[in-house]
Motif scaffolding. Structure first.
Motif, short mmCIF file in Angstrom:
data_model
loop_
_atom_site.label_atom_id
_atom_site.label_comp_id
_atom_site.label_asym_id
_atom_site.label_seq_id
_atom_site.Cartn_x
_atom_site.Cartn_y
_atom_site.Cartn_z
N GLY A 1 13.39 -11.38 -5.36
CA GLY A 1 13.62 -12.20 -4.19
C GLY A 1 12.40 -12.38 -3.31
N ALA A 2 12.51 -13.37 -2.41
CA ALA A 2 11.38 -13.70 -1.52
C ALA A 2 11.00 -12.55 -0.62
CB ALA A 2 11.76 -14.92 -0.68
N ALA A 3 11.96 -11.67 -0.33
CA ALA A 3 11.66 -10.52 0.54
C ALA A 3 10.68 -9.55 -0.12
CB ALA A 3 12.95 -9.79 0.89
N GLY A 4 10.50 -9.69 -1.43
CA GLY A 4 9.56 -8.81 -2.13
C GLY A 4 8.18 -9.41 -2.31
N ALA A 5 7.92 -10.59 -1.73
CA ALA A 5 6.61 -11.25 -1.89
C ALA A 5 5.51 -10.45 -1.20
CB ALA A 5 6.68 -12.65 -1.30
N PHE A 6 4.32 -10.54 -1.73
CA PHE A 6 3.19 -9.80 -1.16
C PHE A 6 1.89 -10.51 -1.48
CE2 PHE A 6 3.93 -8.25 -5.45
CZ PHE A 6 2.67 -8.27 -6.02
N THR A 7 0.82 -10.11 -0.76
CA THR A 7 -0.54 -10.60 -1.00
C THR A 7 -1.47 -9.40 -0.98
OG1 THR A 7 -0.05 -12.69 0.11
CG2 THR A 7 -2.37 -12.15 -0.22
N VAL A 8 -2.40 -9.35 -1.92
CA VAL A 8 -3.39 -8.27 -1.96
C VAL A 8 -4.75 -8.88 -1.64
CG1 VAL A 8 -4.45 -6.45 -3.34
CG2 VAL A 8 -2.04 -7.01 -3.69
N ASN A 9 -5.39 -8.41 -0.54
CA ASN A 9 -6.71 -8.88 -0.11
C ASN A 9 -7.72 -7.76 -0.24
OD1 ASN A 9 -5.61 -11.40 0.71
ND2 ASN A 9 -4.96 -10.51 2.66
N GLY A 10 -8.96 -8.14 -0.45
CA GLY A 10 -10.03 -7.15 -0.50
C GLY A 10 -10.57 -6.90 -1.89
N LEU A 11 -9.95 -7.48 -2.91
CA LEU A 11 -10.46 -7.35 -4.27
C LEU A 11 -11.60 -8.35 -4.46
CD1 LEU A 11 -7.09 -7.14 -6.27
CD2 LEU A 11 -8.50 -5.24 -5.44
N ASP A 12 -12.48 -8.06 -5.35
CA ASP A 12 -13.60 -8.97 -5.61
C ASP A 12 -13.09 -10.33 -6.08
OD1 ASP A 12 -15.19 -6.87 -4.93
OD2 ASP A 12 -15.81 -6.37 -6.97
N THR A 13 -12.00 -10.30 -6.83
CA THR A 13 -11.38 -11.55 -7.28
C THR A 13 -9.93 -11.53 -6.83
OG1 THR A 13 -12.80 -11.59 -9.25
CG2 THR A 13 -10.80 -12.96 -9.29
N ALA A 14 -9.50 -12.61 -6.22
CA ALA A 14 -8.12 -12.68 -5.74
C ALA A 14 -7.16 -12.66 -6.93
CB ALA A 14 -7.91 -13.95 -4.93
N PRO A 15 -6.08 -11.86 -6.85
CA PRO A 15 -5.12 -11.80 -7.95
C PRO A 15 -4.45 -13.16 -8.19
CG PRO A 15 -4.82 -9.95 -6.46
CD PRO A 15 -5.75 -10.91 -5.78
N GLN A 16 -4.09 -13.38 -9.44
CA GLN A 16 -3.39 -14.61 -9.81
C GLN A 16 -1.89 -14.28 -9.94
OE1 GLN A 16 -4.50 -16.10 -13.64
NE2 GLN A 16 -3.18 -17.93 -13.51
N THR A 17 -1.06 -15.07 -9.27
CA THR A 17 0.39 -14.84 -9.32
C THR A 17 0.96 -15.48 -10.58
OG1 THR A 17 0.61 -14.71 -6.92
CG2 THR A 17 2.60 -15.22 -8.18
N LEU A 18 1.46 -14.63 -11.46
CA LEU A 18 2.05 -15.12 -12.70
C LEU A 18 3.52 -15.50 -12.50
CD1 LEU A 18 0.62 -12.49 -15.23
CD2 LEU A 18 -0.40 -14.63 -14.44
N VAL A 19 4.24 -14.68 -11.72
CA VAL A 19 5.64 -14.96 -11.41
C VAL A 19 5.81 -14.86 -9.91
CG1 VAL A 19 8.04 -14.25 -11.73
CG2 VAL A 19 6.41 -13.98 -13.61
N ALA A 20 6.30 -15.94 -9.30
CA ALA A 20 6.48 -15.94 -7.85
C ALA A 20 7.76 -15.22 -7.48
CB ALA A 20 6.52 -17.38 -7.34
N ALA A 21 7.76 -14.61 -6.29
CA ALA A 21 8.96 -13.96 -5.78
C ALA A 21 9.91 -15.03 -5.26
CB ALA A 21 8.59 -12.99 -4.67
N ARG A 22 11.09 -15.12 -5.88
CA ARG A 22 12.03 -16.16 -5.46
C ARG A 22 13.45 -15.60 -5.41
NH1 ARG A 22 11.40 -21.48 -9.04
NH2 ARG A 22 12.20 -19.99 -10.61
N ASP A 23 14.22 -16.16 -4.50
CA ASP A 23 15.63 -15.79 -4.43
C ASP A 23 16.41 -16.56 -5.49
OD1 ASP A 23 15.15 -14.19 -2.25
OD2 ASP A 23 15.77 -15.70 -0.77
N ALA A 24 17.53 -15.96 -5.92
CA ALA A 24 18.46 -16.70 -6.76
C ALA A 24 19.14 -17.75 -5.88
CB ALA A 24 19.49 -15.77 -7.37
#
Length: 431
Positions: free
Chosen positions: A179-202
């Motif tokens: 669900g959307a409540a589990g979405a997150f962002t990670v900052n500070g890595l040399d390369t920004a992470p790529q989101t393979l599966v987005a957090a979405r509600d049913a």
């Protein structure tokens, strides 16, 4: 001149055997008490066993009487991809139709981890949750393993790990919850992470949202109270799903079967102790309970109608039988009549019978039997003390006798020797 002597071990009597025989005779009153105790314990055990079955019978009958039993419902889904269940709040006859637009997903993000992923480890990294709150994490070093350890130790609802793929190692971040409540962002890595599966509600849609319909979202694939009292889980994107709530006749039938089983268990326990050779064979009070259970079923409901329409009948062997098919037919034809027969007439009568038999008949018998067992145990213990005293007295008596006889034996030996010496002296003087 012949000598005299006392043979055997002083008295020549096996005093140990004699004392044992005398104690057997002395212990006869205690033996009788022990026999009484054994018989009373057998009766008490029988009372307690029957009472246990009656308690279970009352519980089973009360379960059939409960209004909630007859309000039991079930939810039926038209799609195997949607599994539904009901609570006590569900109303028979309610229904809904909807489309499953999408399933809930948990966010998965990755970044290449062939070397260091943070060039300046002292600066750490930041994890931003779905509420916009930033969590700063310190690092031991700039490796992917160090980042994974820091994220996992922070307990932010995100799991991190280094995954060895065919294309090389990846640092993977996965939300624990969907669900959307589990979405997150990670900052500070040399390369920004790529989101393979987005957090979405049913999401499901009831009707056409563009023409008066509406959508409902859930952070998981489970939806509550789209229909009051109904919970369902979606497992695939599918259209035109119908969930209908109806009375759960099977659940009601199971309660009645449980009542019949409890009645048969009670009859079996009664028969075990009141049958030929049973400890309660001649106990009128206990025998009457069997007759009461059978007559409750044989006389039918309050109008004298047989319980056969709800599937309950007596067998030729003096037990109860339950026909679930007959109950289902009777309940479908007239639910109110079936409820009155099963809950009020049958279960109500058996509940009262079980309660009265337990509290009015058996409880006093059990209390009295328990008291008698206690009294008999005390009397037996008193006899243990008394018999031990008798044994001690006998042992002292026979020990004293043995000592006295030993002294007599010593005197006899002395006299025999003295007379023999005197006889020899007289013979010598004559020569």
């Amino acid at each position: 001149m012949s000598a005299f002597s006392i043979g055997g071990l002083s008295s020549g009597i096996d005093t140990a055997s004699l004392i044992s025989q005398l104690m057997t005779v002395a212990a006869q009153p205690q033996t009788q008490l022990k026999n009484q105790l054994s018989a009373q314990q057998s009766v008490l055990t029988a009372y307690q066993a029957i009472n246990t079955k009656l308690t279970a019978l009352q519980a089973a009958a009360d379960a059939v009487k409960q209004a909630s039993t007859w309000a039991a419902t079930k939810a039926v889904s038209s799609s195997t991809a949607v599994i539904a269940s009901t609570t006590s709040a569900a109303a028979s006859g309610s229904a809904t139709t909807f489309d499953v637009i999408r399933l809930a997903t948990a966010q998965i993000s990755t970044v290449a981890a062939a070397g260091a992923v943070v060039a300046s480890p002292p600066n750490g990294i930041d994890v931003v949750d779905s509420s916009g709150v930033t969590h700063h994490l310190t690092l031991a070093d700039g490796s992917a393993a160090s980042v994974a350890t820091a994220v996992n130790n922070a307990a932010l609802g995100i799991r991190a790990s280094v995954v060895n793929t065919d294309a090389g190692p990846l640092l993977q971040f996965t939300s624990v919850a969907t669900g959307a409540a589990g979405a997150f962002t990670v900052n500070g890595l040399d390369t920004a992470p790529q989101t393979l599966v987005a957090a979405r509600d049913a999401k499901i849609a009831v009707g056409d949202p563009n023409a008066g319909g509406y959508t409902i979202s859930s952070s998981s694939n489970t939806f509550n109270n789209v229909v009051p009292g109904v919970t369902f889980s979606v497992g695939a994107v599918v259209s035109g799903v119908t969930i209908a709530v109806s009375s759960d006749a099977t659940a009601i039938s199971d309660k009645i079967k449980a009542l019949v089983d409890a009645a048969n268990a009670t009859l079996a326990e009664l028969g075990k102790h009141t049958g030929k050779g049973g400890v309660l064979e001649s106990d009128f009070q206990i025998n009457s309970i069997t007759n009461s259970v059978l007559s409750t079923v044989s006389r039918g409901d309050n109008t004298g109608t047989s319980f056969a329409p709800i599937g309950v009948q007596l067998t030729s062997t003096g037990t109860l039988a339950f026909d679930a098919t007959a109950f289902a037919a009777g309940y479908a034809a007239d639910p109110a009549k079936a409820q009155a027969a099963a809950a009020t007439s049958l279960a109500g009568a058996l509940s009262s019978l079980a309660m009265n038999s337990s509290t009015v008949t058996l409880s006093p018998l059990i209390n009295s039997g328990t008291s008698q067992v206690g009294q008999l145990n005390k009397q037996i213990a008193d006899w243990d003390t008394r018999l031990e005293g008798q044994r001690t007295a006998m042992q002292s008596k026979y020990t004293a006798m043995e000592v006295a006889l030993q002294k007599l034996q010593a005197t006899s030996s002395y006299l025999t020797s003295a007379l023999s010496a005197l006889s020899e002296s007289n013979s010598a003087s004559r020569k």
